[in-house]
Design an enzyme around this catalytic site. Structure first.
Site, PDB file in Angstrom:
ATOM      1  N   ASP A  68       0.833  -1.205   0.000  1.00 49.96           N
ATOM      2  CA  ASP A  68       0.000   0.000   0.000  1.00 49.96           C
ATOM      3  C   ASP A  68       0.869   1.257   0.000  1.00 49.96           C
ATOM      4  OD1 ASP A  68       0.906   0.026   2.631  1.00 49.96           O
ATOM      5  OD2 ASP A  68      -1.055  -0.370   3.524  1.00 49.96           O
ATOM      6  N   ASN A 134      -8.131  -0.987  13.511  1.00 46.51           N
ATOM      7  CA  ASN A 134      -9.519  -1.195  13.082  1.00 46.51           C
ATOM      8  C   ASN A 134      -9.685  -2.497  12.282  1.00 46.51           C
ATOM      9  OD1 ASN A 134      -8.280  -0.604  10.673  1.00 46.51           O
ATOM     10  ND2 ASN A 134      -9.519   1.193  10.183  1.00 46.51           N
ATOM     11  N   HIS A 136      -7.845  -3.434   9.654  1.00 42.86           N
ATOM     12  CA  HIS A 136      -7.496  -3.374   8.237  1.00 42.86           C
ATOM     13  C   HIS A 136      -6.260  -4.213   7.923  1.00 42.86           C
ATOM     14  CE1 HIS A 136      -4.799   0.537   8.465  1.00 42.86           C
ATOM     15  NE2 HIS A 136      -4.129  -0.525   8.825  1.00 42.86           N
ATOM     16  N   GLU A 141      -9.799  -1.144   4.444  1.00 42.25           N
ATOM     17  CA  GLU A 141     -10.446  -0.673   5.659  1.00 42.25           C
ATOM     18  C   GLU A 141     -11.729  -1.470   5.916  1.00 42.25           C
ATOM     19  OE1 GLU A 141      -8.658   1.201   7.349  1.00 42.25           O
ATOM     20  OE2 GLU A 141      -8.191   3.154   6.480  1.00 42.25           O
TER      21      GLU A 141
END
Ligand code: PGA
Length: 236
Positions: A68, A134, A136, A141
């Site tokens: 990413d 979270n 991810h 996400e």
């Protein structure tokens, strides 16, 4: 095959991460390897550097791909590109890390082109992943489906909060990421997590419902996952 979980003292986390990565990579002659950035894998890259310098590891056959990138200036010190500049060393004789260009004029086209390059390489054999607070994986996400592909995404508040510790007022709102489809297609996946702040999300990912609400939970359905945790991250 059940998920393999290695729990090690914090002092052994970096070493265990590298040893597991080397063990997975050696299964493939020229492994395409998805590589993470962030706080978690820093020790792994530093330990890898020591092992390469001591001729105890050889990464010359690896084909590294960043998983990413932030949508922001390429040269910004907090970009993933800058991270690899610090931690992925040319003197190892290693190939340079294939990366997203966050300054490409058409980011959607850039994501597609990156996915195509990875496809031409035969896809990932090994995906090394951190986990966000979270849930991810890369910048997939919450809400990301198993079929999601490389794309531009809006970063969630939790990811932005984490990024803000480096980026400050320049914190990006968007990211470029490989999709869960490309990550989960790797026959070998290594998930890394350390520290008490990750204990809750690790427990949710490994033992909670399999759902896009926690993208890392899809790892429960993958046959080749190795999880490396320090004791604090395993506490949940
Ligand atoms: P961190 O990020 O290593 O900086 O905690 C992990 C991730 O968000 O994947």
């Amino acid at each position: 095959m059940p998920m393999r979980v290695e729990i090690v003292p914090a002092a052994r986390f970096a070493r265990a991460s590298v040893e597991t990565l080397l063990e997975l990579a050696v299964r493939y002659p020229e492994p395409a390897i998805g590589l993470p950035t962030g706080r978690t894998p820093v020790g792994m890259y530093e330990e890898l550097a020591r092992m390469v310098a001591g001729a105890r590891a050889d990464v010359r056959s690896w084909r590294p791909f960043a998983i990413d990138e932030y949508v922001g200036p390429r040269a910004q010190a907090c970009s993933n590109r800058a991270f690899f500049g610090r931690y992925w060393k040319g003197q190892w004789g290693a190939r340079p890390v294939e990366q997203f260009d966050p300054e490409a004029p058409d980011l959607a086209a850039e994501a597609e082109a990156f996915e195509r390059r990875l496809g031409e390489a035969g896809g990932l054999q090994v995906a090394v992943l951190g986990i966000g607070a979270n849930g991810h994986l890369a910048f997939n996400e919450p809400g990301s489906t198993r079929e999601s592909t490389a794309r531009v995404v809006e970063l969630h508040a939790a990811s932005r909060a984490s990024a803000a510790s480096c980026w400050g007022s320049e914190t990006p709102t968007h990211g470029l990421t490989l999709g869960l489809r490309e990550l989960l297609a790797a026959p070998a996946i290594m998930l890394l997590a350390d520290g008490p702040a990750k204990a809750g999300v690790v427990a949710l990912a490994l033992h909670g419902a399999v759902s896009p609400e926690c993208p890392a939970s899809f790892l429960q359905e993958h046959p080749g996952v190795t999880v490396v945790l320090d004791e604090a991250a395993a506490a949940g």
